[in-house]
Design an enzyme around this catalytic site. Structure first.
Site, PDB file in Angstrom:
ATOM      1  N   SER A 233     -47.677  30.356   8.852  1.00 40.60           N
ATOM      2  CA  SER A 233     -46.404  30.956   9.282  1.00 40.60           C
ATOM      3  C   SER A 233     -46.677  32.371   9.784  1.00 40.60           C
ATOM      4  CB  SER A 233     -45.463  31.033   8.088  1.00 40.60           C
ATOM      5  OG  SER A 233     -44.385  31.898   8.368  1.00 40.60           O
TER       6      SER A 233
ATOM      7  N   TYR B  59     -44.354  33.770  -0.405  1.00 40.89           N
ATOM      8  CA  TYR B  59     -44.533  32.868   0.744  1.00 40.89           C
ATOM      9  C   TYR B  59     -45.625  33.411   1.677  1.00 40.89           C
ATOM     10  CZ  TYR B  59     -43.050  30.065   4.825  1.00 40.89           C
ATOM     11  OH  TYR B  59     -42.991  29.219   5.906  1.00 40.89           O
TER      12      TYR B  59
HETATM   13  P1  NDP Z   1     -38.061  21.733   5.309  1.00 40.87           P
HETATM   14  O1  NDP Z   1     -37.562  22.444   4.101  1.00 40.87           O
HETATM   15  O2  NDP Z   1     -37.107  21.305   6.365  1.00 40.87           O
HETATM   16  O3  NDP Z   1     -38.899  20.442   4.846  1.00 40.87           O
HETATM   17  C1  NDP Z   1     -39.887  20.583   3.858  1.00 40.87           C
HETATM   18  C2  NDP Z   1     -40.616  19.280   3.664  1.00 40.87           C
HETATM   19  O4  NDP Z   1     -41.623  19.476   2.662  1.00 40.87           O
HETATM   20  C3  NDP Z   1     -39.708  18.173   3.146  1.00 40.87           C
HETATM   21  O5  NDP Z   1     -40.166  16.939   3.659  1.00 40.87           O
HETATM   22  C4  NDP Z   1     -39.933  18.232   1.642  1.00 40.87           C
HETATM   23  O6  NDP Z   1     -39.712  16.992   0.974  1.00 40.87           O
HETATM   24  C5  NDP Z   1     -41.406  18.561   1.600  1.00 40.87           C
HETATM   25  N1  NDP Z   1     -41.797  19.174   0.341  1.00 40.87           N
HETATM   26  C6  NDP Z   1     -41.350  20.311  -0.231  1.00 40.87           C
HETATM   27  N2  NDP Z   1     -41.975  20.538  -1.389  1.00 40.87           N
HETATM   28  C7  NDP Z   1     -42.834  19.500  -1.556  1.00 40.87           C
HETATM   29  C8  NDP Z   1     -43.769  19.147  -2.555  1.00 40.87           C
HETATM   30  N3  NDP Z   1     -43.970  19.914  -3.638  1.00 40.87           N
HETATM   31  N4  NDP Z   1     -44.486  18.021  -2.404  1.00 40.87           N
HETATM   32  C9  NDP Z   1     -44.320  17.227  -1.313  1.00 40.87           C
HETATM   33  N5  NDP Z   1     -43.453  17.510  -0.332  1.00 40.87           N
HETATM   34  C10 NDP Z   1     -42.720  18.631  -0.466  1.00 40.87           C
HETATM   35  O7  NDP Z   1     -39.200  22.700   5.905  1.00 40.87           O
HETATM   36  P2  NDP Z   1     -39.631  22.978   7.426  1.00 40.87           P
HETATM   37  O8  NDP Z   1     -39.699  21.717   8.170  1.00 40.87           O
HETATM   38  O9  NDP Z   1     -38.832  24.085   7.949  1.00 40.87           O
HETATM   39  O10 NDP Z   1     -41.104  23.561   7.185  1.00 40.87           O
HETATM   40  C11 NDP Z   1     -42.258  22.750   7.226  1.00 40.87           C
HETATM   41  C12 NDP Z   1     -43.477  23.643   7.106  1.00 40.87           C
HETATM   42  O11 NDP Z   1     -43.448  24.616   8.151  1.00 40.87           O
HETATM   43  C13 NDP Z   1     -43.529  24.433   5.802  1.00 40.87           C
HETATM   44  O12 NDP Z   1     -44.851  24.540   5.365  1.00 40.87           O
HETATM   45  C14 NDP Z   1     -43.010  25.793   6.197  1.00 40.87           C
HETATM   46  O13 NDP Z   1     -43.485  26.804   5.362  1.00 40.87           O
HETATM   47  C15 NDP Z   1     -43.568  25.914   7.597  1.00 40.87           C
HETATM   48  N6  NDP Z   1     -42.852  26.863   8.440  1.00 40.87           N
HETATM   49  C16 NDP Z   1     -41.518  26.691   8.726  1.00 40.87           C
HETATM   50  C17 NDP Z   1     -40.851  27.607   9.520  1.00 40.87           C
HETATM   51  C18 NDP Z   1     -39.410  27.453   9.869  1.00 40.87           C
HETATM   52  O14 NDP Z   1     -38.870  28.372  10.502  1.00 40.87           O
HETATM   53  N7  NDP Z   1     -38.757  26.366   9.532  1.00 40.87           N
HETATM   54  C19 NDP Z   1     -41.556  28.773  10.071  1.00 40.87           C
HETATM   55  C20 NDP Z   1     -42.951  28.842   9.719  1.00 40.87           C
HETATM   56  C21 NDP Z   1     -43.557  27.923   8.937  1.00 40.87           C
HETATM   57  P3  NDP Z   1     -38.245  16.609   0.364  1.00 40.87           P
HETATM   58  O15 NDP Z   1     -37.386  16.358   1.564  1.00 40.87           O
HETATM   59  O16 NDP Z   1     -38.476  15.406  -0.427  1.00 40.87           O
HETATM   60  O17 NDP Z   1     -37.807  17.807  -0.411  1.00 40.87           O
END
Ligand code: NDP
Length: 247
Positions: free
Chosen positions: A142, A155
């Site tokens: 990120s 984070y």
């Molecule tokens: P979301 O919150 O929309 O989705 C997160 C996903 O990760 C879900 O599928 C969730 O599963 C899963 N998840 C969370 N915790 C766990 C765990 N302990 N074990 C397995 N699965 C898990 O996040 P985003 O799509 O926004 O983000 C995806 C990635 O991109 C992350 O790593 C985030 O840090 C990174 N990112 C996002 C940004 C943004 O602006 N959105 C910017 C920069 C980086 P479930 O649905 O079952 O909870």
């Protein structure tokens, strides 16, 4: 299709960026395993969408933060798929708070999920990829991991850690046609960014030269390139997708 008959595992693919990555890789011809923690209905829907594209799909429930869950996920993956060509470590969480109010639990939960969870997955992928002499790994960092962020010490530290972790993996595995790269999104439309206050969002938008949030599909397009044959000479690199944000 760039990924015809490749087998891929994408963590955290029930929604958001992970979902978009899983669908894009399927569109490029890969069979996909997706992981999720809670959102079973959403995960099943993603699997149905992948199957509609004519590819195999399976959802694995478990937490990347738990060593046993990750081991079980890889065991189940290898029971269902002949090999692991592509691993995308995308699962991640936030638990924001200013320094003075950040609890140890909040700090550790984010490190355990984002950084240690990524480590568990890379470790499980290491031996099979070395054995098959092929692998494409992408981890999701990120902008916060590059530049830090107010209220996101936990984070930012986890996402900075992912960079060192992935670069080390890249160095250790380069000689066996295994690449590992880091994608570093700026602010992307998803449930994670929906959690931001309007004030915060406006402030961030004013700093983004493109003056809009990124789309999950835009991240997925970059990942799709990095896990393809075309990127075979690229490893240990960071790719920012941030609308020109200065870090
Ligand atoms: P979301 O919150 O929309 O989705 C997160 C996903 O990760 C879900 O599928 C969730 O599963 C899963 N998840 C969370 N915790 C766990 C765990 N302990 N074990 C397995 N699965 C898990 O996040 P985003 O799509 O926004 O983000 C995806 C990635 O991109 C992350 O790593 C985030 O840090 C990174 N990112 C996002 C940004 C943004 O602006 N959105 C910017 C920069 C980086 P479930 O649905 O079952 O909870």
């Amino acid at each position: 299709m760039k990924l015809q008959d490749r087998c891929a595992l994408v963590t955290g693919a029930s929604r958001g960026i992970g979902r978009a990555i899983a669908l894009e890789l399927a569109m490029q011809g890969a069979d996909i395993g997706i992981s999720y923690q809670n959102s079973q209905a959403e995960a099943e829907k993603v699997c149905q969408e992948i199957e509609k594209l004519g590819r195999k799909a399976m959802a694995f429930c478990g937490s990347v933060a738990k060593e046993g869950d990750v081991q079980a996920m890889f065991t189940s993956f290898f029971e269902a798929y002949p090999q692991l060509d592509i691993l995308v470590c995308n699962a991640g969480i936030t638990r924001d708070a200013p320094f003075g109010r950040m609890t140890s639990d909040n700090f550790q939960e984010v490190i355990q999920t984002n950084l240690v969870g990524t480590f568990y997955c890379l470790r499980e992928a290491s031996r099979p990829m070395l054995r098959q002499k092929y692998g494409r790994v992408v981890t999701i960092s990120s902008t916060a991991g590059l530049a830090g962020n107010v209220g996101q010490a936990n984070y930012s530290a986890s996402k900075a850690g992912i960079i060192g972790l992935t670069k080390s993996f890249a160095l250790e595995h380069a000689r066996r046609d295994i690449t590992a790269n880091i994608v570093s999104p700026g602010l992307i439309e998803s449930s994670m960014s929906e959690g931001l206050s309007e004030k915060n969002k406006e402030k961030i938008l004013s700093m983004i030269p493109k003056r809009r949030l990124g789309l999950a599909e835009e991240v997925a397009n970059m990942v799709s390139f990095l896990v393809s044959e075309d990127s075979g000479y690229i490893t240990g690199q960071i790719f920012s997708i941030d609308g020109g944000l200065k870090t």
